[in-house]
Design an enzyme around this catalytic site. Structure first.
Site, PDB file in Angstrom:
ATOM      1  N   VAL A  58       0.845  -1.192   0.000  1.00 55.61           N
ATOM      2  CA  VAL A  58       0.000   0.000   0.000  1.00 55.61           C
ATOM      3  C   VAL A  58       0.882   1.245   0.000  1.00 55.61           C
ATOM      4  O   VAL A  58       1.752   1.390   0.863  1.00 55.61           O
ATOM      5  CB  VAL A  58      -0.906  -0.010   1.267  1.00 55.61           C
ATOM      6  CG1 VAL A  58      -1.519   1.365   1.506  1.00 55.61           C
ATOM      7  CG2 VAL A  58      -1.995  -1.068   1.141  1.00 55.61           C
ATOM      8  N   ALA A 103       4.245   4.027   3.298  1.00 53.56           N
ATOM      9  CA  ALA A 103       3.855   2.769   2.650  1.00 53.56           C
ATOM     10  C   ALA A 103       3.920   1.629   3.654  1.00 53.56           C
ATOM     11  O   ALA A 103       4.523   1.752   4.722  1.00 53.56           O
ATOM     12  CB  ALA A 103       4.795   2.478   1.485  1.00 53.56           C
ATOM     13  N   LYS A 104       3.303   0.537   3.320  1.00 51.93           N
ATOM     14  CA  LYS A 104       3.410  -0.684   4.112  1.00 51.93           C
ATOM     15  C   LYS A 104       3.061  -1.845   3.194  1.00 51.93           C
ATOM     16  O   LYS A 104       2.234  -1.700   2.286  1.00 51.93           O
ATOM     17  CB  LYS A 104       2.417  -0.649   5.285  1.00 51.93           C
ATOM     18  CG  LYS A 104       2.857  -1.469   6.449  1.00 51.93           C
ATOM     19  CD  LYS A 104       3.898  -0.719   7.246  1.00 51.93           C
ATOM     20  CE  LYS A 104       4.394  -1.509   8.430  1.00 51.93           C
ATOM     21  NZ  LYS A 104       5.270  -0.701   9.279  1.00 51.93           N
ATOM     22  N   GLY A 105       3.675  -2.985   3.465  1.00 55.17           N
ATOM     23  CA  GLY A 105       3.351  -4.161   2.681  1.00 55.17           C
ATOM     24  C   GLY A 105       3.219  -5.359   3.595  1.00 55.17           C
ATOM     25  O   GLY A 105       3.562  -5.290   4.780  1.00 55.17           O
TER      26      GLY A 105
END
Ligand code: NAD
Length: 413
Positions: A58, A103-105
């Site tokens: 994201v 962001a993050k994943g």
């Protein structure tokens, strides 16, 4: 039922937007991530089995700069959790005056149930799915379920794909591959720095204070060690298996050795067991939740006796608990400031990688202290300027004003 962490984050976003009178167009843009990548990663397992793993990345907001950070691997991972963490990361970067997006994943998988070989292939497949575009677009880092080894695999996969060495493309990697010194301890150290500043503002003397720490992992144990060294009596510590208490205070160095040997805090000599649900009600000055989200909620907030809560974990206090605690005049140093030490040292890591100049530990720690104290002071000043609101809303308002300015300069809104 546990509150939806993305809704909790968005409620804070919208309250801050109202109080800070942020442009409605900016607020509309921030209601959801700018970009969501969703993958299904097929993996032929070493044992002959086969599994498909859902995975996400994201990019919440990149108005201030390239998106960065965090790859979480855990069994019940949800897209909403990743969205919330992407939003938190956006605000954290603003708070620490870092020109980066959030962001993050994540991958929905249980790393403990995968062989090392399967985990490596899963992590490498995740990088291939991302089609990473490098340090000026998106820089993944570590989070729960990933660490230096996973980041070394990610860096290597990125470099295999592009044919270039580029240490700035991945954060949280080992120092020998271009990672920063001080990275592993950075979040716990940052929690301690903000705790010390907030305690001072409240007139609490650390060497005469008592504290409770929930979570004894990377963040909780580093924070507890620094707090113990500062002379604070830590009267309870817990982890996922339960807690321990001792009114005389817990020797953190000895507890670390006990956990290294036994895998949990329970059973540490000279302490009694206490349930996780009970530790926040203990008579103490300071609470540091450093485990998981939503652990302080409307049903236990009223029992809290501490004057100061410093959020090591992301989203440990629900919106309802936040209001109860504000009424009780409990000071909360919010996650987006208190635990931004890791994100800050990731920024230093990327800076070092891009410049090919590597800093000593003293420089990293001094720069960290400067940034994180700046974030704390900015939150306090903004809160004061907005009717003495909470530090949480002060941080979010200040961050939203920066995002608003950047979006307007870019003519997005
Ligand atoms: P970790 O996995 O190293 O440690 C987590 C600790 O919490 C362990 O002691 C575990 O037993 C305990 N725990 C887990 N579930 C629990 C529960 N339900 N009740 C009580 N204890 C429980 O993780 P970490 O890196 O220390 O991260 C802790 C928190 O800090 C997370 O919320 C994470 O998102 C946040 N955080 C971490 C970093 C970082 O740099 N590591 C940065 C920012 C935020």
């Amino acid at each position: 039922m546990m509150d939806n962490v993305f809704q909790v984050a968005r409620n804070t976003l919208n309250r801050a937007g109202d109080i800070g009178r942020i442009d409605q167009r900016v607020m509309e843009m921030l209601q959801a991530p700018k970009r969501i990548q969703e993958f299904r990663i097929p993996l032929k397992l070493e044992n002959g089995g086969f599994k498909v793993f859902p995975a996400y990345r994201v990019h919440y907001c990149d108005a201030l700069g390239p998106c960065r950070n965090g790859t979480r691997i855990r069994p019940n991972l949800t897209l909403d959790e990743i969205k919330a963490l992407g939003l938190f990361m956006t605000i954290k970067h603003c708070a620490a005056a870092i020109p980066a997006g959030g962001a993050k994943g994540g991958i929905q998988a249980d790393p403990a149930k995968l062989s090392r070989n399967d985990l490596e292939r899963l992590v490498r497949a995740f990088v291939r799915s991302l089609s990473p575009k490098g340090p000026w677009a998106d820089v993944p880092g570590a989070d729960i379920g990933t660490g230096e080894q996973a980041m070394a695999w990610m860096l290597d996969e990125y470099e295999q794909i592009t044919g270039n060495h580029c240490p700035a493309a991945i954060n949280d990697k080992p120092a020998i591959l271009g990672g920063s010194l001080g990275g592993e301890e950075a979040t716990g150290r940052g929690v301690f720095i903000t705790l010390k500043a907030a305690a001072q503002d409240l007139g609490l003397v650390l060497s005469k204070s008592t504290a409770v720490v929930q979570g004894f992992g990377q963040v909780g144990s580093a924070l507890a060690e620094l707090l113990h060294t500062a002379g604070t009596r830590i009267i309870a510590v817990s982890d996922v298996f339960g807690g321990i208490r001792s009114s005389n205070g817990i020797d953190i160095d000895a507890l670390k050795a006990h956990v290294a040997e036994n895998g949990k805090v329970v059973g540490f000599p000279g302490t009694e067991s206490v349930a996780n649900e009970e530790i926040f009600a203990l008579d103490c000055d300071i609470i540091v939740p450093a485990a998981v989200q939503s652990v302080i909620h409307k049903n236990n907030a009223t029992d809290i006796k501490a004057k100061l809560i410093v959020e090591g974990a992301n989203g440990p206090v629900t919106n309802e608990a936040d209001e109860i605690l504000a009424e009780k005049k409990v000071t909360i140093v919010p996650d987006v400031v208190a635990n931004s030490g890791g994100a800050t040292v990731c920024h230093f890591e990327r800076t070092q990688g891009l410049s090919d100049q590597y800093w000593d530990l003293e420089t990293v720690n001094a720069q960290l202290e400067k940034r994180i104290l700046g974030a704390y002071r900015d939150a306090a000043e903004t809160a004061k300027a907005h009717g003495n609101t909470t530090l949480r809303l002060g941080t979010w308002i200040s961050a939203l004003k920066k995002i608003e300015k950047a979006m307007k300069l870019r003519s997005w809104v």
